[in-house]
Design a protein around this motif. Structure first.
Motif, short mmCIF file in Angstrom:
data_model
loop_
_atom_site.label_atom_id
_atom_site.label_comp_id
_atom_site.label_asym_id
_atom_site.label_seq_id
_atom_site.Cartn_x
_atom_site.Cartn_y
_atom_site.Cartn_z
N VAL A 133 6.02 4.82 12.98
CA VAL A 133 6.02 5.82 11.98
C VAL A 133 7.13 5.60 11.02
CG1 VAL A 133 5.88 8.21 11.26
CG2 VAL A 133 4.56 7.59 13.37
N ARG A 134 8.16 5.60 11.41
CA ARG A 134 9.50 5.45 10.42
C ARG A 134 9.54 4.15 9.70
NH1 ARG A 134 14.15 6.05 14.30
NH2 ARG A 134 12.49 6.18 16.15
N TYR A 135 8.99 2.98 10.48
CA TYR A 135 8.61 1.78 10.06
C TYR A 135 7.85 1.42 8.96
CZ TYR A 135 8.45 -3.43 10.19
OH TYR A 135 8.49 -4.79 9.97
N GLY A 136 6.56 2.18 8.96
CA GLY A 136 5.55 2.10 8.13
C GLY A 136 5.77 3.08 6.74
N VAL A 137 6.38 4.29 7.03
CA VAL A 137 6.77 5.09 6.10
C VAL A 137 7.79 4.58 5.23
CG1 VAL A 137 7.11 7.48 5.38
CG2 VAL A 137 5.68 7.13 7.15
N SER A 138 8.79 4.16 5.78
CA SER A 138 9.93 3.48 4.95
C SER A 138 9.45 2.31 4.28
CB SER A 138 11.15 3.24 6.14
OG SER A 138 10.69 1.90 6.73
N GLN A 139 8.48 1.35 4.74
CA GLN A 139 7.91 0.36 3.67
C GLN A 139 7.25 0.87 2.33
OE1 GLN A 139 5.14 -1.91 6.10
NE2 GLN A 139 6.28 -1.52 7.78
N ALA A 140 6.50 2.11 2.67
CA ALA A 140 5.96 2.53 1.46
C ALA A 140 7.06 3.48 0.57
CB ALA A 140 5.06 3.71 1.81
N LEU A 141 8.20 3.99 1.12
CA LEU A 141 9.32 4.59 0.39
C LEU A 141 9.94 3.33 -0.41
CD1 LEU A 141 10.66 7.12 2.71
CD2 LEU A 141 9.33 7.44 0.84
N LEU A 142 10.24 2.00 0.42
CA LEU A 142 10.95 1.06 -0.53
C LEU A 142 9.98 0.57 -1.65
CD1 LEU A 142 13.00 -1.03 -0.56
CD2 LEU A 142 11.59 -2.37 1.29
N ASN A 143 8.66 0.48 -1.57
CA ASN A 143 7.96 -0.09 -2.37
C ASN A 143 7.64 1.01 -3.52
OD1 ASN A 143 7.33 -2.46 -1.15
ND2 ASN A 143 5.50 -1.62 -0.01
#
Length: 441
Positions: A133-143
């Protein structure tokens, strides 16, 4: 620009979930599946279809950016978080995660990623947010930050961590899966800088006395000379999933072990060799001790083979422990296991100034979205190598990661001075070992 809404959609990952414990204990492969009973909690079969959870962040201008929650192929093994089920964690993302991030300034990547890490575990329905969860949401935050700032994710990360990113593509590491000869030949023709992984995850594949691995490396060395492009100078990297520990057993600094590693070096020559996960000691403390013992034994015997930490090296704290103990020449930063992508960046940067190189890894069981995000982490931190992912077909993952790095670097080169930073000079400490030819520098 504000984050207005967060949605989550179950999706597919690029490979499968495999019960590593069952495979190591003798589950037999029949066709593409495995016969045998699962041994790791959460598994209903030894091999199961991979899943991801697609995260969408809607921004104030109506644009939508994404990230993919994904977990490693061997979930639940070596101290990792349990098997990831997208349906189980969709309510968490659309609940406590959305409540935390909705209304925040999308330009503030590091602050938003830290807010994600700080979510009260009680609000997520468990002890903590699953690493996926942290992995995927952080990707979205980076993008989201890249979109809001009109920059590449590389530039966002470089600004957040004050780094000088790579100015040429980070060497890409190809993984062959079980097609270790056919896919290796593909890699050689394409001039892949680091190869082939090999998937040596059983005694049968390694050989009762390790002869299978030695013979494979000799074959690979011969084919590299025959198939590689002009001036090709790759690095060989094989993953043995702890199986050498079953072949030899501790202590690992004794002559029998170092002599075997010398035969591997001779088989791989003239190409440098690194061996990932030589043993699985069953816990972090023991793994560090045994890896350090092997590394010291090889150094004392003058055997020029590098050892790579994987098993029990999952979190940022694990990476730090292995580096501080001098237990590996290379540590794999296994991106889904660290949680947020910012934690992977921090782990790579922790290796700066040490004699341990950082390999930004991950898993075949990721997605194109997560692989592209990791390409930017690799550039921003100037990692020693980055994994080609997702999938086990090799070509697709190599294309995804290589092209994403080349796009980011081209955009930085084309931007007016000061408007897009992809960085000044590359870090010098890793330059001496970088492979040449193909996509590497």
């Amino acid at each position: 620009m504000r984050i207005e809404e967060i949605r989550a959609v179950p999706g597919l990952s690029g490979f499968f979930f495999d019960d590593q414990r069952a495979i190591k204990d003798g589950a037999t492969q029949r066709g593409f599946a495995y016969d045998g009973q699962p041994k790791t909690d959460g598994f209903e079969r030894v091999r199961e279809a991979g899943e991801c959870l697609i995260v969408e962040l809607e921004l104030a201008d109506g644009s939508v950016v994404t990230g993919d929650c994904a977990a490693v192929q061997y979930s639940g093994a070596g101290g990792r978080d349990p098997l990831f089920r997208a349906s189980e964690y969709r309510p968490v993302v659309e609940g406590s995660v959305a409540d935390t991030l909705r209304g925040r300034d999308a330009t503030l990547f590091r602050e938003n990623a830290e807010a994600l890490e700080a979510i009260d575990p009680a609000r997520s329905g468990g002890d903590r947010l699953h690493t996926a969860v942290r992995y995927g949401v952080s990707q979205a935050l980076l993008n989201a930050a890249a979109r809001a700032r009109g920059q590449t994710p590389t530039a966002v990360l470089a600004a957040a961590y004050d780094t000088d990113p790579a100015t040429t593509p980070v060497p890409v590491f190809g993984q062959s899966g079980d097609e270790r000869r056919t896919n290796a030949e593909k890699m050689l023709i394409k001039g892949v800088p680091v190869l082939p992984h090999g998937l040596f995850n059983s005694v049968e594949k390694v050989g009762e006395d390790g002869e299978g691995l030695r013979e494979y490396l000799a074959w690979l060395s011969d084919r590299a000379a025959e198939l590689g492009p002009e001036n090709y100078a790759p690095r060989f990297h094989v993953d043995v999933y702890g199986i050498l520990g079953k072949v030899f057993g501790p202590p690992y600094d004794r002559t029998e072990v170092t002599d075997y590693f010398e035969t591997l070096r001779e088989a791989a020559a003239p190409y440098p060799l690194q061996v990932e996960g030589p043993m699985d000691a069953g816990g972090r403390t023991a793994q560090i001790e045994q890896m350090a013992e092997l590394r010291d034994g090889l150094a004392d015997a003058g055997v020029d083979v590098d050892v790579v930490a994987d098993e029990w090296c999952n979190t940022f704290e694990d990476v730090r422990a292995f580096v501080d103990a001098g237990a590996a020449d290379v540590v794999q930063v296994k991106t889904p296991d660290l949680g947020g992508v910012q934690r992977s960046a921090e782990a790579v940067l922790y290796c700066d100034g040490t004699d341990t190189r950082a390999y930004l890894g991950g898993t075949c069981n990721e997605t194109v979205t997560s692989a592209r995000a990791c390409a930017h982490v690799a550039l921003a931190t100037d990692a020693a190598q980055v994994l080609a992912k997702p999938g086990m077909g090799f070509d697709e993952g190599f294309m995804v990661v290589t092209n994403e790095m080349r796009r980011a670097l081209a955009r930085a080169d084309a931007a007016p001075t000061g408007s897009e930073s992809a960085g000044g000079p590359s870090g010098g400490s890793r330059e001496a070992w970088r492979p040449t030819g193909g996509a590497g520098r």
